[in-house]
Design an enzyme around this catalytic site. Sequence first.
Site, PDB file in Angstrom:
ATOM      1  N   CYS A  10       0.867  -1.176   0.000  1.00 27.21           N
ATOM      2  CA  CYS A  10       0.000   0.000   0.000  1.00 27.21           C
ATOM      3  C   CYS A  10       0.904   1.227   0.000  1.00 27.21           C
ATOM      4  O   CYS A  10       2.127   1.095  -0.008  1.00 27.21           O
ATOM      5  CB  CYS A  10      -1.011   0.000   1.151  1.00 27.21           C
ATOM      6  SG  CYS A  10      -0.349   0.157   2.803  1.00 27.21           S
ATOM      7  N   CYS A  84      -1.925   1.461  -4.275  1.00 30.80           N
ATOM      8  CA  CYS A  84      -0.687   2.110  -4.734  1.00 30.80           C
ATOM      9  C   CYS A  84      -0.660   2.233  -6.249  1.00 30.80           C
ATOM     10  O   CYS A  84       0.192   2.904  -6.814  1.00 30.80           O
ATOM     11  CB  CYS A  84       0.560   1.408  -4.218  1.00 30.80           C
ATOM     12  SG  CYS A  84       0.876  -0.208  -4.922  1.00 30.80           S
ATOM     13  N   CYS A  88       3.441   0.625  -8.301  1.00 32.31           N
ATOM     14  CA  CYS A  88       3.937  -0.719  -8.023  1.00 32.31           C
ATOM     15  C   CYS A  88       4.621  -1.270  -9.275  1.00 32.31           C
ATOM     16  O   CYS A  88       4.028  -1.281 -10.344  1.00 32.31           O
ATOM     17  CB  CYS A  88       2.752  -1.605  -7.632  1.00 32.31           C
ATOM     18  SG  CYS A  88       3.239  -3.101  -6.808  1.00 32.31           S
TER      19      CYS A  88
END
Length: 132
Positions: A10, A84, A88
């Site tokens: 996250c 996120c 990522c």
Amino acid sequence: MTRPTVLFVCVHNAGRSQMAAGYLQHLAGDRVEVLSAGSQPADQVNRVAVAAMAEEGIDIASEQPKVLTESAVREADVVITMGCGDECPYVPGKRYEDWVLDDPAGQGIEAVRPIRDEIRGRVEALVAELVG
């Protein structure tokens, strides 16, 4: 796959991903390798998330937010993101899941409990799928 590795990601690695990692460690034990990280890690784990997990008998108070690295993504068999998005890194051949969950940051315990409970349900399903 001998012992699967799961990476929870996250933004701050302070709430959702820490709770998910705590549940997975608690429910799967040494049958699964558990990692968590954040694209912009906070200074510490969210105190309300720590309190919500303590109600479940799971201690995440000693955890520290960690920065997301490409090597962590490469090590993981399953990458679970929680807000996120594009930050990522994508590694071909990995299994990715995006869990849409409210962010517990700045929320009181009453708002964090339902997030925690939803995470538990998703982690229980993941454990059943990965290790039976």
